[in-house]
Design a protein around this motif. Structure first.
Motif, short mmCIF file in Angstrom:
data_model
loop_
_atom_site.label_atom_id
_atom_site.label_comp_id
_atom_site.label_asym_id
_atom_site.label_seq_id
_atom_site.Cartn_x
_atom_site.Cartn_y
_atom_site.Cartn_z
N MET A 1 12.65 -7.95 -18.57
CA MET A 1 12.80 -7.62 -17.17
C MET A 1 12.55 -8.88 -16.34
O MET A 1 11.81 -9.77 -16.75
N HIS A 2 13.16 -8.90 -15.15
CA HIS A 2 13.09 -10.11 -14.34
C HIS A 2 12.66 -9.75 -12.92
O HIS A 2 13.50 -9.55 -12.03
N PRO A 3 11.33 -9.65 -12.67
CA PRO A 3 10.86 -9.29 -11.33
C PRO A 3 11.28 -10.34 -10.31
O PRO A 3 11.36 -11.52 -10.59
N ARG A 4 11.49 -9.88 -9.10
CA ARG A 4 11.83 -10.79 -8.02
C ARG A 4 11.39 -10.13 -6.72
O ARG A 4 11.30 -8.90 -6.64
N PRO A 5 11.14 -10.90 -5.69
CA PRO A 5 10.77 -10.29 -4.41
C PRO A 5 11.96 -9.55 -3.82
O PRO A 5 13.12 -9.92 -4.06
N PRO A 6 11.70 -8.46 -3.10
CA PRO A 6 12.82 -7.71 -2.53
C PRO A 6 13.60 -8.55 -1.53
O PRO A 6 13.03 -9.25 -0.71
N GLY A 62 21.25 -7.49 -2.69
CA GLY A 62 19.83 -7.65 -2.40
C GLY A 62 18.96 -6.47 -2.76
O GLY A 62 17.76 -6.47 -2.48
N LEU A 63 19.54 -5.45 -3.39
CA LEU A 63 18.75 -4.30 -3.80
C LEU A 63 18.05 -4.59 -5.12
O LEU A 63 18.53 -5.37 -5.94
N ARG A 64 16.91 -3.93 -5.34
CA ARG A 64 16.18 -4.09 -6.59
C ARG A 64 16.64 -3.03 -7.58
O ARG A 64 17.19 -1.99 -7.20
N THR A 65 16.42 -3.31 -8.87
CA THR A 65 16.98 -2.45 -9.91
C THR A 65 15.95 -2.15 -10.98
O THR A 65 15.10 -2.99 -11.31
N ALA A 66 16.06 -0.96 -11.55
CA ALA A 66 15.20 -0.56 -12.66
C ALA A 66 16.00 0.28 -13.64
O ALA A 66 16.95 0.97 -13.26
N ILE A 95 22.59 -6.88 -21.23
CA ILE A 95 22.38 -6.58 -19.81
C ILE A 95 20.91 -6.48 -19.44
O ILE A 95 20.57 -6.04 -18.34
N GLY A 96 20.02 -6.91 -20.32
CA GLY A 96 18.60 -6.81 -20.04
C GLY A 96 18.16 -7.58 -18.81
O GLY A 96 17.18 -7.23 -18.15
N ASP A 97 18.90 -8.65 -18.47
CA ASP A 97 18.50 -9.50 -17.35
C ASP A 97 18.93 -8.94 -16.00
O ASP A 97 18.68 -9.57 -14.96
N LEU A 98 19.57 -7.76 -15.98
CA LEU A 98 20.04 -7.20 -14.72
C LEU A 98 19.02 -6.27 -14.06
O LEU A 98 19.32 -5.70 -13.00
N PHE A 99 17.82 -6.15 -14.65
CA PHE A 99 16.88 -5.16 -14.15
C PHE A 99 15.51 -5.79 -13.93
O PHE A 99 15.00 -6.53 -14.77
N ASP A 100 14.91 -5.45 -12.79
CA ASP A 100 13.60 -5.98 -12.42
C ASP A 100 12.47 -5.25 -13.15
O ASP A 100 11.42 -5.84 -13.39
N VAL A 101 12.69 -3.99 -13.47
CA VAL A 101 11.66 -3.14 -14.07
C VAL A 101 12.29 -2.27 -15.14
O VAL A 101 13.45 -1.85 -15.00
N ARG A 102 11.54 -2.01 -16.21
CA ARG A 102 11.98 -1.07 -17.24
C ARG A 102 10.86 -0.06 -17.49
O ARG A 102 9.75 -0.44 -17.86
N ILE A 103 11.15 1.22 -17.27
CA ILE A 103 10.24 2.30 -17.63
C ILE A 103 10.93 3.11 -18.72
O ILE A 103 11.90 3.82 -18.46
N GLN A 159 7.71 2.88 -7.66
CA GLN A 159 6.43 2.29 -7.26
C GLN A 159 6.35 0.84 -7.68
O GLN A 159 5.90 -0.02 -6.92
N GLU A 160 6.78 0.55 -8.92
CA GLU A 160 6.71 -0.84 -9.40
C GLU A 160 7.67 -1.75 -8.63
O GLU A 160 7.45 -2.96 -8.55
N LEU A 161 8.73 -1.17 -8.10
CA LEU A 161 9.65 -1.96 -7.27
C LEU A 161 9.18 -2.06 -5.82
O LEU A 161 9.83 -2.73 -5.01
N GLY A 162 8.07 -1.37 -5.49
CA GLY A 162 7.56 -1.41 -4.13
C GLY A 162 8.42 -0.64 -3.16
O GLY A 162 8.48 -0.99 -1.97
N THR A 163 9.08 0.42 -3.65
CA THR A 163 10.03 1.17 -2.84
C THR A 163 9.64 2.65 -2.81
O THR A 163 9.45 3.26 -3.87
N PRO A 164 9.49 3.27 -1.65
CA PRO A 164 9.20 4.70 -1.61
C PRO A 164 10.40 5.50 -2.15
O PRO A 164 11.55 5.04 -2.05
N PRO A 165 10.15 6.67 -2.73
CA PRO A 165 11.25 7.44 -3.35
C PRO A 165 12.41 7.70 -2.41
O PRO A 165 13.58 7.65 -2.83
N GLU A 166 12.12 7.95 -1.14
CA GLU A 166 13.20 8.28 -0.20
C GLU A 166 14.11 7.09 0.07
O GLU A 166 15.20 7.27 0.64
N ARG A 167 13.72 5.88 -0.36
CA ARG A 167 14.57 4.71 -0.20
C ARG A 167 15.15 4.23 -1.53
O ARG A 167 15.69 3.13 -1.62
N ALA A 168 15.04 5.09 -2.56
CA ALA A 168 15.58 4.74 -3.88
C ALA A 168 16.67 5.73 -4.28
O ALA A 168 16.60 6.91 -3.95
#
Length: 258
Positions: free
Chosen positions: A1-6, A143-147, A164-172, A196-205
């Motif tokens: 996974m490749h975390p990045r700031p939003p 600019g959207l984050r991905t999991a 395609i592993g490098d296309l996602f910031d988080v893996r659950i 949560q790990e992406l720092g995004t509330p559910p209503e914005r995901a």
């Protein structure tokens, strides 16, 4: 996974998403990778062997479309075993996590299925859906984050094999869920953890799923948008279980403001 700031999203309506969406949570099998059919075949081989042992030559076989969609798709392996057996009125001992294939326990059948899946993946390889890859790349470019949110314990290996592993910031995945004691789909906990790990509330995901259990997770989790991916002709079922929109391939969403 490749975390990045939003990043600051561009006009996400070009991605077929509401303007409030800042993160996208993707199921893996059947949405990103062409592995759902492999899982269905492995489940059928596992359950048919068990039912043949139990009921003899006149056994009622596992249906790799209807039974798969209704009882096992999207669920952790042991939950899928319990769900299907319950549909047939069959009870088995739970067994232990080390029960080998051939043991007629919940864990034995789950392990038998996993052994078959790994064998089939090794023999056939893993392929990502080109339309899904194209869509995820556009999501990230906007600019959207991905999991990735998958019940599979093999998710990392599958994503890497598909390139395609490098296309996602988080893996659950199934391993993370077990470590954190997260219930699997249709419970929303794995998706909620990814958001949560992406720092995004559910209503914005936004949630992207092909399984009915995943639709229910998206609906009950209060996510801002739920996309159903219909690979098997179950569009109406996906809508009934919570999809806001249904497509047969993710790149159909590109440029669609609806």
């Amino acid at each position: 996974m490749h975390p990045r700031p939003p990043g600051k999203p561009t006009d996400v309506t070009t991605l077929g998403l509401p303007g409030t969406i800042a993160a996208c949570l993707f199921d893996m099998d059947g949405v990103l990778t062409e592995t759902a059919t492999v899982h269905a075949a492995a489940w059928k081989e596992t359950f048919d062997a068990f039912l043949r042992r139990r009921d003899g030559p006149g056994f009622r076989p596992f249906d790799a479309v209807e039974d798969y969609d209704r009882y096992v798709d999207g669920m952790p392996r042991a939950d899928g075993v319990r769900s299907f057996l319950a549909s047939r009125g069959i009870g088995l001992p739970e067994g232990g996590p080390d029960d080998p294939p051939g043991h007629d326990t919940v864990q034995g059948l789950a392990n038998a299925k996993n052994t078959l899946v790994l064998k089939k993946i090794e023999e056939l390889g893993v392929h990502a859906y080109p339309g899904s890859v194209r869509y995820v790349r556009q999501v990230r470019a906007a600019g959207l984050r991905t999991a990735v949110v998958s019940s599979s314990a093999n998710a990392r290996a599958v994503l890497d094999a598909a390139g395609i592993g490098d296309l996602f910031d988080v893996r659950i995945d199934g391993l993370v869920a077990a470590e954190r004691h997260l219930p699997g789909k249709p419970h929303p906990d794995t998706f909620l953890t990814a958001a949560q790990e992406l720092g995004t509330p559910p209503e914005r995901a936004a949630v992207f799923e092909d399984a009915l259990a995943g639709m229910e997770a998206g609906r009950s989790g209060g996510f801002g948008h739920v996309v159903g991916v219909d690979r098997t002709g179950q569009a109406e079922e996906l809508r009934r279980h919570g999809a806001d929109v249904v497509v047969t391939d993710l790149d159909q969403l590109l440029g669609d403001p609806s």
